[in-house]
Design an enzyme around this catalytic site. Structure first.
Site, PDB file in Angstrom:
ATOM      1  N   ASP A 183     -16.171  -7.331 -31.418  1.00  0.00           N
ATOM      2  CA  ASP A 183     -17.495  -7.536 -30.827  1.00  0.00           C
ATOM      3  C   ASP A 183     -17.772  -6.621 -29.643  1.00  0.00           C
ATOM      4  OD1 ASP A 183     -15.616  -8.807 -29.276  1.00  0.00           O
ATOM      5  OD2 ASP A 183     -16.695 -10.716 -29.097  1.00  0.00           O
ATOM      6  N   SER A 207     -11.441  -5.236 -23.269  1.00  0.00           N
ATOM      7  CA  SER A 207     -12.448  -6.200 -23.713  1.00  0.00           C
ATOM      8  C   SER A 207     -12.587  -7.364 -22.741  1.00  0.00           C
ATOM      9  CB  SER A 207     -12.076  -6.741 -25.100  1.00  0.00           C
ATOM     10  OG  SER A 207     -12.059  -5.706 -26.045  1.00  0.00           O
ATOM     11  N   SER A 214      -9.919 -17.245 -27.992  1.00  0.00           N
ATOM     12  CA  SER A 214     -11.287 -16.732 -27.962  1.00  0.00           C
ATOM     13  C   SER A 214     -12.291 -17.615 -28.691  1.00  0.00           C
ATOM     14  CB  SER A 214     -11.318 -15.318 -28.557  1.00  0.00           C
ATOM     15  OG  SER A 214     -12.629 -14.806 -28.523  1.00  0.00           O
ATOM     16  N   ARG A 242     -15.086  -5.057 -36.758  1.00  0.00           N
ATOM     17  CA  ARG A 242     -14.424  -6.337 -36.529  1.00  0.00           C
ATOM     18  C   ARG A 242     -13.991  -6.489 -35.070  1.00  0.00           C
ATOM     19  NH1 ARG A 242     -15.948  -9.673 -40.561  1.00  0.00           N
ATOM     20  NH2 ARG A 242     -15.860  -8.544 -42.535  1.00  0.00           N
ATOM     21  N   ARG A 288     -27.585 -42.986 -26.188  1.00  0.00           N
ATOM     22  CA  ARG A 288     -27.462 -41.532 -26.389  1.00  0.00           C
ATOM     23  C   ARG A 288     -26.541 -40.926 -25.337  1.00  0.00           C
ATOM     24  NH1 ARG A 288     -32.947 -38.310 -26.247  1.00  0.00           N
ATOM     25  NH2 ARG A 288     -33.258 -39.525 -28.159  1.00  0.00           N
ATOM     26  N   HIS A 294     -13.968 -59.021 -15.990  1.00  0.00           N
ATOM     27  CA  HIS A 294     -13.596 -59.323 -17.380  1.00  0.00           C
ATOM     28  C   HIS A 294     -14.836 -59.684 -18.207  1.00  0.00           C
ATOM     29  CE1 HIS A 294      -9.496 -59.661 -15.708  1.00  0.00           C
ATOM     30  NE2 HIS A 294     -10.091 -60.360 -14.756  1.00  0.00           N
ATOM     31  N   SER A 347     -36.486 -50.925 -33.544  1.00  0.00           N
ATOM     32  CA  SER A 347     -35.775 -51.084 -34.808  1.00  0.00           C
ATOM     33  C   SER A 347     -36.770 -50.996 -35.949  1.00  0.00           C
ATOM     34  CB  SER A 347     -35.057 -52.443 -34.846  1.00  0.00           C
ATOM     35  OG  SER A 347     -34.607 -52.744 -36.158  1.00  0.00           O
ATOM     36  N   ARG A 360     -15.357 -20.054 -26.980  1.00  0.00           N
ATOM     37  CA  ARG A 360     -16.781 -19.798 -27.215  1.00  0.00           C
ATOM     38  C   ARG A 360     -17.518 -21.065 -27.599  1.00  0.00           C
ATOM     39  NH1 ARG A 360     -17.240 -13.739 -29.646  1.00  0.00           N
ATOM     40  NH2 ARG A 360     -15.297 -12.933 -28.784  1.00  0.00           N
TER      41      ARG A 360
END
Length: 433
Positions: free
Chosen positions: A36, A61, A283, A34, A252, A108, A238, A287
């Site tokens: 990494d 770590s 942590s 447990r 997008r 505007h 469409s 990530r």
């Protein structure tokens, strides 16, 4: 080099196994431990039995994780900088090409004094140039965490070097230099200050705001049919309405830019809740948000480059929109011309007010075109300026110094910023989807 009992053989063994990591074993170790980092320490030690005793010596770590994150932040910025420069370059070309083309300005989202298509593009460019400078600044001020130990005091390394402070500092300098950084933070807790993440993501979130504004403008202009983003020959806008040409790429960009803007909230909250020298609730969040910010900025810039390389302008549509609004905008010019011809300013103002209201009624109530000029031509009162009307209605006379501003802005502010990226300008973006 600094006197620790580490052999060349141990170092060479680790070098030999840098690229053959047993990720399956690492996953199994992490499930068991447990942890990494320790999972990979054990896995690497299994690959390098001679070096096993010195792997992770004196480290914590965060020596592994935080220093790696700083390298990734630096390298991520290095990837984004030329991408942003290319977008600026493409839009600078567009601004230069259309520096003199008059178009309706909007305040505007209502018709306002004329500007030019190129000058409007310079508004986009100014924001992008600020983003480029901010990103360069973030890259420049980024430092390494270096060799600091569990709570930032370097106690473990001071013990390794038997109280020799100079050797601890030299180790810190050497590791920082080998990682490609010019300097390290002099003060850290267990981690580097999480405000570094704030500063980095603030720049990326600000870039998101810029891109959203640009692409929103393009979407509005597409609705007016004045400017469109690239639209492929076989592209479908469409599924229900075959005539549609939806600005899908700009949409997008706006969608992703909104996500990018929100990511700044993660490091803000993370920095605020770090207790004393460090808590681990940073942590998992980091990530996600750090990687997502860079990945989102990357695809947003690639998409915006593709858009900027294929923008289509419709001058006739722009001209028609100007004709619909310009007669009202030109009324002050008509009044001044009449006064010069011997007329009374107040009488002229009243005449034009009445004719303008009549023309507005045609537009709003009957759906007709603006016929103010026709009404002015038909009114004998304005006979002294009949021959001047065409010149008084020349759109280019309403754009002020917009063309000159474009030239000056590009020359003095935009092109100098692009100089460091000149050898990376030829890459074109083709979107798969």
């Amino acid at each position: 080099m600094l006197g620790l009992p580490i052999t060349d053989e141990q170092i060479q063994e680790m070098v030999n196994h840098l690229d053959d990591i047993d990720f399956k074993m690492a996953a199994e170790e992490e499930k068991k431990l447990r942890h990494d980092v320790m999972a990979h320490v054990h896995t690497f030690a299994h690959r390098c039995p001679r070096a096993a005793s010195i792997i992770h010596l004196g480290a914590t770590s965060c020596y592994v994780g935080d220093n790696t994150d700083l390298i990734v932040l630096r390298d991520g910025i290095d990837i984004l900088l030329p991408k942003l420069a290319r977008v600026i370059s493409r839009l600078a070309n567009f601004a230069e090409q259309y520096a003199n083309l008059p178009t309706l300005g909007f305040t505007h989202y209502q018709p306002a004094q004329l500007t030019t298509v190129g000058k409007r593009c310079c508004l986009w460019l100014q924001d992008l140039c600020m983003d480029l400078q901010n990103l360069e600044h973030a890259r420049t001020k980024l430092r390494f965490r270096g060799v600091k130990g569990t709570t930032g005091t370097q106690a473990s390394f001071l013990q390794l070097f038997e109280g020799d402070h100079n050797k601890v500092e030299e180790l810190d300098r050497l590791v920082t230099e080998m990682a490609g950084f010019k300097s390290a933070y002099l003060v850290t807790g267990q981690t580097y200050s999480r405000k570094v993440d704030i500063d980095t993501l603030a720049v990326l979130s600000s870039l998101g705001a810029t891109v959203h504004k640009i692409c929103m403008d393009i979407r509005l202009l597409a609705n007016l049919k004045e400017i469109e983003e690239p639209f492929e020959k076989d592209q479908i806008g469409s599924s229900a309405m075959p005539y549609k040409r939806n600005p899908m790429r700009s949409e997008r960009c706006c969608s992703l830019a909104r996500h990018l803007m929100t990511l700044i909230m993660d490091p803000l909250q993370t920095a605020a809740v770090q207790w004393f020298e460090r808590t681990l609730d940073d942590s998992a969040n980091r990530r996600i948000c750090l990687a997502e910010a860079f990945l989102t900025a990357d695809i947003v810039l690639s998409t915006l480059q593709n858009i900027s390389e294929g923008l289509v302008v419709y001058p006739k549509v722009i001209e028609r929109h100007i004709r619909q609004e310009l007669p009202f905008m030109a009324t002050e010019n008509f009044i001044m011309a009449m006064v010069k011809a011997g007329g009374n300013r107040q009488d002229c103002h009243e005449k034009i007010r009445v004719l303008s209201q009549q023309a507005a009624a045609v537009v709003k109530q009957e759906g007709g075109d603006n016929d103010l000029i026709t009404r002015i031509r038909a009114d004998p009162y304005f006979s002294p300026i009949q021959e001047q009307l065409e010149n008084l209605l020349d759109p280019s006379s309403f754009t002020g110094r917009a063309p000159q501003q474009v030239v000056k802005f590009l020359k003095e502010e935009v092109y100098p910023l692009l100089t460091p990226y000149e050898n990376q300008m030829d890459i074109k973006i083709e979107l798969e989807l």
